[in-house]
Design a protein around this motif. Sequence first.
Motif, PDB file in Angstrom:
ATOM      1  N   CYS A 124      -3.535 -12.621   0.973  1.00 37.77           N
ATOM      2  CA  CYS A 124      -2.478 -11.773   0.405  1.00 37.77           C
ATOM      3  C   CYS A 124      -3.064 -10.679  -0.472  1.00 37.77           C
ATOM      4  O   CYS A 124      -2.610  -9.522  -0.439  1.00 37.77           O
ATOM      5  CB  CYS A 124      -1.506 -12.627  -0.404  1.00 37.77           C
ATOM      6  SG  CYS A 124      -0.415 -13.672   0.573  1.00 37.77           S
ATOM      7  N   LEU A 125      -4.077 -11.013  -1.250  1.00 33.47           N
ATOM      8  CA  LEU A 125      -4.727 -10.027  -2.116  1.00 33.47           C
ATOM      9  C   LEU A 125      -5.434  -8.961  -1.282  1.00 33.47           C
ATOM     10  O   LEU A 125      -5.442  -7.780  -1.650  1.00 33.47           O
ATOM     11  CB  LEU A 125      -5.716 -10.730  -3.056  1.00 33.47           C
ATOM     12  CG  LEU A 125      -5.088 -11.585  -4.159  1.00 33.47           C
ATOM     13  CD1 LEU A 125      -6.172 -12.356  -4.921  1.00 33.47           C
ATOM     14  CD2 LEU A 125      -4.295 -10.707  -5.129  1.00 33.47           C
ATOM     15  N   GLU A 126      -6.018  -9.366  -0.156  1.00 34.66           N
ATOM     16  CA  GLU A 126      -6.653  -8.393   0.738  1.00 34.66           C
ATOM     17  C   GLU A 126      -5.610  -7.441   1.318  1.00 34.66           C
ATOM     18  O   GLU A 126      -5.846  -6.229   1.433  1.00 34.66           O
ATOM     19  CB  GLU A 126      -7.384  -9.125   1.863  1.00 34.66           C
ATOM     20  CG  GLU A 126      -8.622  -9.893   1.409  1.00 34.66           C
ATOM     21  CD  GLU A 126      -9.277 -10.659   2.545  1.00 34.66           C
ATOM     22  OE1 GLU A 126      -8.742 -10.593   3.685  1.00 34.66           O
ATOM     23  OE2 GLU A 126     -10.293 -11.332   2.306  1.00 34.66           O
ATOM     24  N   ASN A 181       5.761  -6.732   0.705  1.00 37.51           N
ATOM     25  CA  ASN A 181       5.654  -7.995   1.434  1.00 37.51           C
ATOM     26  C   ASN A 181       4.528  -8.858   0.877  1.00 37.51           C
ATOM     27  O   ASN A 181       4.669 -10.081   0.756  1.00 37.51           O
ATOM     28  CB  ASN A 181       5.414  -7.727   2.917  1.00 37.51           C
ATOM     29  CG  ASN A 181       6.604  -7.079   3.592  1.00 37.51           C
ATOM     30  OD1 ASN A 181       7.735  -7.198   3.126  1.00 37.51           O
ATOM     31  ND2 ASN A 181       6.352  -6.387   4.691  1.00 37.51           N
ATOM     32  N   GLY A 182       3.418  -8.210   0.554  1.00 32.10           N
ATOM     33  CA  GLY A 182       2.282  -8.952   0.017  1.00 32.10           C
ATOM     34  C   GLY A 182       2.593  -9.598  -1.325  1.00 32.10           C
ATOM     35  O   GLY A 182       2.191 -10.733  -1.600  1.00 32.10           O
ATOM     36  N   MET A 220       6.189   4.843   3.775  1.00 33.74           N
ATOM     37  CA  MET A 220       7.043   3.665   3.915  1.00 33.74           C
ATOM     38  C   MET A 220       6.268   2.437   4.376  1.00 33.74           C
ATOM     39  O   MET A 220       6.464   1.324   3.865  1.00 33.74           O
ATOM     40  CB  MET A 220       8.177   3.970   4.906  1.00 33.74           C
ATOM     41  CG  MET A 220       9.220   2.862   5.000  1.00 33.74           C
ATOM     42  SD  MET A 220      10.556   3.321   6.134  1.00 33.74           S
ATOM     43  CE  MET A 220      11.191   4.786   5.307  1.00 33.74           C
ATOM     44  N   SER A 221       5.367   2.619   5.325  1.00 38.90           N
ATOM     45  CA  SER A 221       4.633   1.472   5.872  1.00 38.90           C
ATOM     46  C   SER A 221       3.698   0.818   4.845  1.00 38.90           C
ATOM     47  O   SER A 221       3.790  -0.389   4.607  1.00 38.90           O
ATOM     48  CB  SER A 221       3.845   1.897   7.110  1.00 38.90           C
ATOM     49  OG  SER A 221       3.087   0.818   7.626  1.00 38.90           O
ATOM     50  N   PRO A 222       2.795   1.572   4.196  1.00 41.25           N
ATOM     51  CA  PRO A 222       1.907   0.912   3.229  1.00 41.25           C
ATOM     52  C   PRO A 222       2.624   0.378   1.998  1.00 41.25           C
ATOM     53  O   PRO A 222       2.267  -0.680   1.481  1.00 41.25           O
ATOM     54  CB  PRO A 222       0.904   2.011   2.856  1.00 41.25           C
ATOM     55  CG  PRO A 222       1.581   3.295   3.175  1.00 41.25           C
ATOM     56  CD  PRO A 222       2.442   3.005   4.370  1.00 41.25           C
ATOM     57  N   ILE A 223       3.667   1.064   1.547  1.00 36.05           N
ATOM     58  CA  ILE A 223       4.407   0.572   0.379  1.00 36.05           C
ATOM     59  C   ILE A 223       5.226  -0.658   0.754  1.00 36.05           C
ATOM     60  O   ILE A 223       5.349  -1.616  -0.026  1.00 36.05           O
ATOM     61  CB  ILE A 223       5.294   1.684  -0.206  1.00 36.05           C
ATOM     62  CG1 ILE A 223       4.413   2.764  -0.842  1.00 36.05           C
ATOM     63  CG2 ILE A 223       6.265   1.125  -1.242  1.00 36.05           C
ATOM     64  CD1 ILE A 223       5.159   3.933  -1.420  1.00 36.05           C
TER      65      ILE A 223
END
Length: 236
Positions: free
Chosen positions: A69-71, A52-53, A44-47
């Motif tokens: 944002c790309l990073e 958000n990015g 859930m956190s990385p996705i």
Amino acid sequence: MGIAASLFNVAALAQAETLPHQRLAMKPSDFASLLCSRLCHDLMSPIGALNNGIELLADETDPEMREKCLELLADSARASTNKLKFFRLAFGAAGGFGEEVDTHEAEIALEGLFGPERRIEVVWAVRDEKLPKDAVKLLLNLAMLAGDALVRGGRLDVGAELQGNEVELAVRAEGPRILLDPALRETLENGASGTLEARAAGAWLANTLVSDAGGAIQLSDSSSEALLIGARLPRG
């Protein structure tokens, strides 16, 4: 000298509890639900960060902010991929229908799970190029439990070795604060006991793998300075 004796010390092994592994029954559907909940929780956190990015990138016009944002997107994608690689080996059918798994693949998966952001140094002490599939699953689940207990980071030593007709496994976690939840310790000892939380999936699977194979686990006392987990499984 076996891998457990080299990662542990003689005194610690003498004090460790040998667990009886009286596993209580859990329906396959219940474990499937437990496992899905664990996967969803960890992803859930990385996705969410990916989402958000993407939203930030769509609205941002400043070149420097777009680069940031790309990073963020790259880091989140990498974290998601690393978690999926680990879960594939620890819980899934990695290696196909073969009886053994490449230990280098397991090493990469574990190091990806506990990346730099977790502040955990992983020391891989497995010399054999291949190990039985269930032994690799057990080793990764024990390593995940021990690594999660390093709430402020630390060092995680992970070892395995073929010893005659057995596979000997050992995990040692050291850090400024070690916290293995009593519920996880109970699940590791006795399997399912009432309603389990998603984070107990690895502990239940470890207990099941050992119980079904007629193996044994040694677990250090909760008062020990380091968390020590050793296990033996019959080979083949």
